[in-house]
Each structure stands twice: as C-alpha cells, then as structure tokens.
Design an enzyme around this catalytic site. Structure first.
Site, mmCIF file in Angstrom:
data_model
loop_
_atom_site.group_PDB
_atom_site.id
_atom_site.type_symbol
_atom_site.label_atom_id
_atom_site.label_comp_id
_atom_site.label_asym_id
_atom_site.label_seq_id
_atom_site.Cartn_x
_atom_site.Cartn_y
_atom_site.Cartn_z
ATOM 1 N N HIS B 60 0.846 -1.202 0.000
ATOM 2 C CA HIS B 60 0.000 0.000 0.000
ATOM 3 C C HIS B 60 0.877 1.246 0.000
ATOM 4 C CE1 HIS B 60 0.923 -0.521 4.248
ATOM 5 N NE2 HIS B 60 0.309 0.585 4.583
ATOM 6 N N HIS B 62 1.259 3.919 1.927
ATOM 7 C CA HIS B 62 1.731 4.688 3.081
ATOM 8 C C HIS B 62 3.260 4.758 3.002
ATOM 9 C CE1 HIS B 62 -2.072 4.160 5.758
ATOM 10 N NE2 HIS B 62 -2.087 5.307 5.119
ATOM 11 N N ASP B 64 5.754 4.514 4.940
ATOM 12 C CA ASP B 64 6.657 3.546 5.571
ATOM 13 C C ASP B 64 6.714 2.222 4.815
ATOM 14 O OD1 ASP B 64 3.986 3.274 6.491
ATOM 15 O OD2 ASP B 64 4.629 2.058 8.189
ATOM 16 N N HIS B 65 5.944 2.143 3.716
ATOM 17 C CA HIS B 65 5.982 0.928 2.891
ATOM 18 C C HIS B 65 6.468 1.199 1.470
ATOM 19 C CE1 HIS B 65 3.814 -1.814 5.724
ATOM 20 N NE2 HIS B 65 3.581 -0.638 6.258
ATOM 21 N N HIS B 140 -7.200 -2.043 5.585
ATOM 22 C CA HIS B 140 -6.410 -1.010 6.258
ATOM 23 C C HIS B 140 -7.043 0.348 5.927
ATOM 24 C CE1 HIS B 140 -3.042 0.630 8.320
ATOM 25 N NE2 HIS B 140 -2.375 1.039 7.273
ATOM 26 N N ASP B 210 -0.237 -3.829 5.816
ATOM 27 C CA ASP B 210 -0.884 -3.616 7.101
ATOM 28 C C ASP B 210 -2.355 -4.026 7.009
ATOM 29 O OD1 ASP B 210 1.536 -2.384 7.604
ATOM 30 O OD2 ASP B 210 0.750 -0.384 7.797
ATOM 31 N N HIS B 268 6.006 -5.110 12.236
ATOM 32 C CA HIS B 268 5.353 -3.804 12.122
ATOM 33 C C HIS B 268 4.985 -3.257 13.503
ATOM 34 C CE1 HIS B 268 2.642 -0.622 10.543
ATOM 35 N NE2 HIS B 268 3.457 -0.680 9.516
#
Lengths: 301, 301
Positions: B60, B62, B64-65, B140, B210, B268
């Site tokens: 996804h 976001h 941090d990914h 998510h 996530d 995570h």
C-alpha cells in the site's frame, strides 16, 4: 552560526555514506538544506531537536537531494507537529509532495507551505529582522539553486564604561541604544559611536550544490565566511565533470579564491574515490582554507 | 525458500529501526516486498546481490511501505541496470514514481513496468513455471494487499535404485521422467510412482501487512509454511488498533491458528513498546509457533 553535515555524498547511498542534507543553525533558526533519502535518520543521530525546523531549502529535484523529504513531512505529522513548515524548492516540488501525501491519504495536520522557485536571477526567498536567505542560481543538468544565508547587522550595544567616563546620565541610555548622540549639560555632543560597541560582524554561509564551474556566482557569494561547494570529481575526471555538469575540487577552490571566502568546504564526492584527502590536496593547490565535509561533522563560525 | 527482513517497524524511522521491507528468495527469484525509506541501504547491508531483484511488490502507499522505492529505482539506473523491473502495487504508484523521475529528468535506461492493482478479490499478479504470486486483499485505512508466494509442485524425479530393482532398461528413463508407466518385457506394467520420488512439498509464504483483524484471509493463506502478519499493537491498545486499522499480536495469532500455518512471524511493531518479547508472549497464548521479525533476521523454510 553552526553547520552540521548530515550527508555529503553523491547519488547512490552506501551503507555508511548519506546523500546531501545539512542543517544550519543561524540566529535561533534551524534551517534544513536539501533532504536526501535517510535524512530523518541522520537528524535523529545528530541529536538536533529537529522539530524546530520550520524552513527547508531544496536545491534541485534529483533524488539524492530530495527523496528524504516526503518521509520527513510525514514524520512531522506522526509526531503531532502543529507549527507551520515552509518548503522552498524548484517548481514541481509541491505537486510531488502533495501527490505522495494524497496517495497515502495522509495529509499533514500542520500548515505546509510551498514556495516554488523558477527564477534565473538571485532572489530573496526568506527574510526576517535577523537573517536573509537568497538563491544562488547554479548550472546543473536540471534547474538548480544554491542558497546564501546572511545574518543581518545587529544593533550597536551600550558601552556602560564609556558612558561613565563621559558622565552620561542613565536616563540617556535608551536614547543611546536607539542610536542617538548625547548632548551633555555643557553642550558637548558625544557621538553615539563613542558610547556603544560595534555589533558583531554578520556571518554568512553559501551553499552551492550541484553545479558545474560557474564564475557568475562569485559576486553573489563574495566574502562569505563559509562556502560549501560541490566537488563531485577531481581534475583527472574533468571530462566527466563537464558531461554531468558537476565541479572538480580545483574548480571549487577557484571559486573560493575569487570570492575570497573565509573557508571552503568540499563535498558531494563521487563514490568512485577511495580517499577524501585527495580532494583537499587538489583544492589546496589553489586555495588554502579548505576543509572536507563528512557525514556528522560540524563547522562553527 | 528464505525470507530476509530488511525492516519491520511501523512509520517513523528510528536510528536503528527500519520501516517495512523484505526480500524473499524463492525458486531462484529475489522478490522485494515493500520498500520503506532506507531500503536500499538495508539491501546493501544484507549482502544480497540486489541487482537480481526483478519484481517488487508494494502492499500500500503509506510512506513507511514505499518511500524507499523512488531511490531504489534511481539507483538501479545509476548502476547501469539493463534488465527489466516490474513493480506491482496500488493504482497511483505509476503516477508517483514517474512524476518523481520526470522532475529529476532522470528516466530509467532499463524497462520499467508497472502492474497497478485495484481489485478487491484475490488475483494472480505473477506466475511462471515455478512460482505463483497472488494478492491477499487486506483491510487497512487505504487500499492494501498482502501477497501470497507459492511454489508450484515440481516434477517427480527418477528413483534409480527402484529402476534397478525392477530391471528397467536405461532407455526408459526419459519416459519415466516424463511421467509415463513402464511396460516390462514380460508385459508387467510398473506404475510411474514406483519408479520415481515424490517432488518436494511446495512451500508458500504469506505476507499480511498492514491490516486490521480480517478472518476472510484465512482460506487464502491456509497452511502456508510461513505467515508474516503485522502486530502493530498489543491487546492493551486494542482500541488504537481498531481506530488505525492495525492488528494486535493476539489477533495475528488467531489468524495463524485458524489458517494452520507452519510458523507465524510478527512485525510492524509500534515504536511505543520498549521490548518485542511481549508481542511473542501475547501471541503464544493462542498459537505456539511464533517468531519475531527483526531487521536483518532471516527465516529459512
């Protein structure tokens, strides 16, 4: 004035070397200059209280100078930032950052302002009563600006001892601080300069990365206390420098010499070189006050 | 099959903790799964020959990914990559990466293919004769997929000893390898299974991050050898987990138990927790075969 190098290597990040990012502490400001990938980790390592950063200056939109920005902007949100953040950089930077935030459905909860640049002449991008930041138009493969950070001249400060010698009444002190001359009871006029100290000499820092050798910048950065000038290559790779629009250590030193700066800091080294000392040696054939940027190193003026 | 964790912490990068990224070595492939900021440095530290990565799967959008992806794509160019690179991720990923490359005027010199996902049902995103990769639709805050990596059943291999016992002539070996039964001179039919070994059991890995607790995924990941399931929180922060659409360690274990996986790997983690052992302890109240993801750690099946 204190400059901390967070990263000073070109392009591909290595295990221990970081791409360009610097923090300048000047007159109570914490200015971030460029923001390569990994900058927020470098900021944590530096122990600087980086929530104090309110102004970020991005020279150009090559990844090694700004791919750390989306993450930093997001981290500020996660840390509950409320105060505004200003980003100064080439046109397009707003579209890039806002697209990434939109895709993550994670718009900032603090005010985020973009100041997009596209001028080819030096311009003031930030100014308050104590400092002034202007662009230094550079010559690289894409639109690029360096930045000149200048302290403004402070006020003259009261010389209490001198006031005593001249037998100036304390009631005059505010007038003296305001720059006025004093008229004594006998009619003698005491010049304000006799009763005050000179303000400290304003300091300045010029950041010039990335750029090929460009003499036009000499008058802009004249007599800066500190000049960071990229030196991606050595003279032995002059052809590569021309081709990729970067500078050699010797060229950086030529600029430093002509501009009569206090100190030249070299950086943005190509990772092809095993040692950095060779950059310093080459530059010192032209200009003696040379130092090497290294990740984590600080320079105080 | 070998899984290497490059980063397994949530959101804000710390000095020593990295956001999500993993490498799965499976049937001669090197698959990169998610690509948080700093992934290319983690790849260098891992000593994996990361130029071998041809397929990148992004769960996804976001930060941090995926905020490490633009830098990795650029680095491949700088390293002179010629072979193609495939990126699988949510719709929008192509626009983001291409905009960043366009702004830097640094389009790749290797073929770059985007496979944008927007389906809400499991779908095969990559397949060859040895492996299959499918999406695991997750729940998510934004559109998110996990990925299921499955080896395909290999061919049965010749059992030379059994062939000798049955006095099968060597001229028949290719037929046996091709799955055929053998007719002996006396007319006896020897079943192919008598003359061959079972192929190794195909392995599988399910990556789920996530996501909030989502029972629908159980049939999809059933009996996977390895399951990475996010556990951002502990049960004590269940409210936060619901609010932010993340899972607790216990919920991850519930999924593992229902799906009867070989091993559950937690990760995570929210950086609010000082120790990781508490995640393992909580999960093990439900399911015993639990291990903790840690940056740099590998899991071999």
């Amino acid at each position: 004035m204190k400059l901390t190098i967070l990263g000073c290597y070109s392009a591909t990040p290595r295990t221990l070397n970081n791409p360009t990012a610097q923090v300048l502490e000047i007159k109570n400001h914490l200015f971030l200059i460029d923001c390569g990938e990994g900058t927020q980790v470098q900021l944590r390592k530096s122990k600087l209280k980086f929530s104090r950063i309110k102004h970020i200056f991005i020279s150009h939109l090559h990844g090694d100078h700004f791919f750390g920005l989306p993450g930093l902007v997001s981290t500020f949100r996660l840390l509950g930032r409320e105060k505004e953040l200003h980003i100064y950089g080439p046109k397009g930077i707003k579209e890039a950052i806002t697209l990434l935030l939109k895709l993550g459905d994670s718009w900032t909860n603090y005010p985020l302002y973009f100041h997009e640049l596209e001028g080819r002449e030096p311009q003031i991008v930030y100014e308050d009563e104590k400092v002034k930041v202007s662009t230094i138009p550079l010559d690289h493969r894409i639109y690029t600006n360096g930045f000149l950070f200048q302290e403004k001249e402070g006020a003259r400060t009261l010389n209490v001892e001198a006031a005593k010698v001249w037998e100036v009444d304390k009631s005059q002190f505010n007038n003296i601080k305001a720059g006025k001359h004093v008229v004594l009871e006998d009619g003698t006029i005491v010049d304000n300069k006799e009763l005050t100290f000179d303000p400290p000499k304003p300091k300045s820092y010029a950041f010039c990365s990335d750029t090929m050798y460009k003499e036009d910048i000499v008058p802009i950065i004249k007599k800066a206390d500190l000049l960071y000038h990229e030196s991606t290559f050595l003279e032995s790779e002059q052809e590569l420098a021309v081709k990729t629009k970067h500078s050699t250590a010797k060229e950086a030193a030529e600029i430093a010499k002509q501009a009569q700066v206090g100190k030249l800091i070299l950086g943005h080294y190509s990772t092809r070189y095993k040692s950095l000392e060779v950059f310093k040696e080459e530059a010192q054939t032209v200009f003696t006050a040379v130092d090497l940027a290294e990740d984590g190193k600080s320079f105080v003026v």
